[in-house]
Design an enzyme around this catalytic site. Sequence first.
Site, PDB file in Angstrom:
ATOM      1  N   ASP A   1       0.863  -1.174   0.000  1.00 50.21           N
ATOM      2  CA  ASP A   1       0.000   0.000   0.000  1.00 50.21           C
ATOM      3  C   ASP A   1       0.904   1.230   0.000  1.00 50.21           C
ATOM      4  O   ASP A   1       1.656   1.450   0.944  1.00 50.21           O
ATOM      5  CB  ASP A   1      -0.872  -0.042   1.265  1.00 50.21           C
ATOM      6  CG  ASP A   1      -1.765   1.182   1.370  1.00 50.21           C
ATOM      7  OD1 ASP A   1      -2.313   1.584   0.340  1.00 50.21           O
ATOM      8  OD2 ASP A   1      -1.893   1.732   2.464  1.00 50.21           O
TER       9      ASP A   1
ATOM     10  N   THR B   1      -3.029   5.352  -3.929  1.00 49.28           N
ATOM     11  CA  THR B   1      -1.923   6.015  -3.229  1.00 49.28           C
ATOM     12  C   THR B   1      -0.614   5.863  -4.000  1.00 49.28           C
ATOM     13  O   THR B   1       0.229   6.749  -3.993  1.00 49.28           O
ATOM     14  CB  THR B   1      -1.754   5.407  -1.836  1.00 49.28           C
ATOM     15  OG1 THR B   1      -1.799   4.001  -1.951  1.00 49.28           O
ATOM     16  CG2 THR B   1      -2.859   5.862  -0.941  1.00 49.28           C
ATOM     17  N   THR B   2      -0.457   4.715  -4.671  1.00 49.73           N
ATOM     18  CA  THR B   2       0.777   4.517  -5.435  1.00 49.73           C
ATOM     19  C   THR B   2       0.717   5.299  -6.743  1.00 49.73           C
ATOM     20  O   THR B   2       1.666   5.982  -7.114  1.00 49.73           O
ATOM     21  CB  THR B   2       0.972   3.020  -5.752  1.00 49.73           C
ATOM     22  OG1 THR B   2       0.753   2.281  -4.563  1.00 49.73           O
ATOM     23  CG2 THR B   2       2.360   2.752  -6.244  1.00 49.73           C
TER      24      THR B   2
ATOM     25  N   ASP C   1      -8.874  -0.279   1.890  1.00 50.01           N
ATOM     26  CA  ASP C   1      -8.841   0.443   0.611  1.00 50.01           C
ATOM     27  C   ASP C   1     -10.126   0.184  -0.168  1.00 50.01           C
ATOM     28  O   ASP C   1     -10.753   1.105  -0.681  1.00 50.01           O
ATOM     29  CB  ASP C   1      -7.649  -0.031  -0.237  1.00 50.01           C
ATOM     30  CG  ASP C   1      -6.371   0.693   0.169  1.00 50.01           C
ATOM     31  OD1 ASP C   1      -6.424   1.387   1.193  1.00 50.01           O
ATOM     32  OD2 ASP C   1      -5.358   0.564  -0.519  1.00 50.01           O
TER      33      ASP C   1
END
Length: 527
Positions: free
Chosen positions: A61, A94-95, A387
């Site tokens: 994550d 998020t990445t 998520d």
Amino acid sequence: MPIDKIFKDDASEEKGERARMASFVGAMAISDLVKSTLGPKGMDKILQSTGRGHAVTVTNDGATILKSLHIDNPAAKVLVDISKVQDDEVGDGTTSVVVLAGELLREAEKLVASKIHPMTIIAGYRMASECARNALLKRVIDNKDDAEKFRSDLLKIAMTTLCSKILSQDKEHFAEMAVDAVFRLKGSTNLEAIQIIKKPGGTLRDSFLDEGFILDKKIGIGQPKRIENAKILVANTAMDTDKVKIYGARVRVDSMTKVAEIEGAEKEKMKDKVKKIIAHGINCFVNRQLIYNFPEELFADAGILAIEHADFEGIERLGLVTGGEIASTFDNPESVKLGHCKLIEEIMIGEDKLIHFSGCEMGQACSIVLRGASHHVLDEAERSLHDALCVLSQTVNDTRVLLGGGWPEMVMAKEVDELARKTAGKKSHAIEAFSRALVAIPTTIADNAGLDSAELVAQLRAEHHTEGCNAGIDVISGSVGDMEERGIYEAFKVKQAVLLSATEASEMILRVDEIITCAPRRREDRM
């Protein structure tokens, strides 16, 4: 007085080119770090803390990885922050947001090298991101009126989100769980009502969703194990005062009988308190603090189930779920709001006993019990599920969805390229660079899966020249595939947040032309 003397001795400043280089390099390093975790075939990272116990986290994550890093480079910190915000705001992507910002800066660096002013680049990026967002808006799918279709959209989104996580093996199972849980929320984005309990043992497939609320506590000795039509008083009060606590108390007495009298008085006080609590007409008392044996006895005699030391989050949530409020004084029972539920019983999960509240007042509550081989697996499973839950609860509010698998990036890149052709002046270089940065995301997805990214992206680009094309990268078969058939969907809100945050962050770093590092405070010698 020479100009250098403005700053203290150890302060340093870097101007112009050097400052910009430092910030570009920092940002790109961070983006390269998390790049390999992007996409369904992304790899995980092991993070080992330097603190006591050397805690180990295994995760892919983006936000979790970046949160754990201690970074000195100011530009890198900006990227860490955007991934945090992405995590809080929409929960997923998020990445992607860090990779995109890193790519935008990599492109900007080339432009700056060829003597284009950062402000021109920023103006170009602004136009490009606006154009990219409109391109997405034109292509969104919205099924909010058709419940069946909308549910299947949500399932697909959940599966796409879980694809790149540890849960990818059982993604159907977990997607069903997540969608059910979010539908129970009836449109609120308050994920508090979904409680995740982690119990090591079993396999990930043994995880299940439970209607109702599970409290991670045992039922005390000699108390009713099962209560129907429960009236619950949720409290935060001290129930541990029926003995004189020896430490810290100074009592001067001339005989032992006096001590016994004090103890007796304390006991009476406790009795009164318990009577007041029983007077609420309840049959379940949940307390946040300890309950000593004596009051517990009194409760058991009255046929009331007393649960002590309920963990704090648990008790807040229990109040929320049963429709009660947390009380701390018991003098006027009519002003206290009791919680209700149909049945309280003890259940076993693995080898632990837990208390199960079913048929709660607020129908939105549910508990997800995760099983898995070890704590590391469970922590990562919880992050993945969180998520998915975040994305789903956002999608229930904003029902627009897009196809996934690098499709949105290609759609945006195509439109942005066309804008670059129409734009006069140096800005067009920046707009073109933006489109190259967008294409970096499908490229990275392909690279992480060990595919020939250049070949695939070129194919994709060609495919996208036909109108209404659904092509994206299908990592499983290692070719360009139809994303609609594969059921790879993403939430519009996530993509939009990625696009806007990444653009703003790269703008911010581009504007930098000087880094001033203050002198560290000296430790005085304490001799």
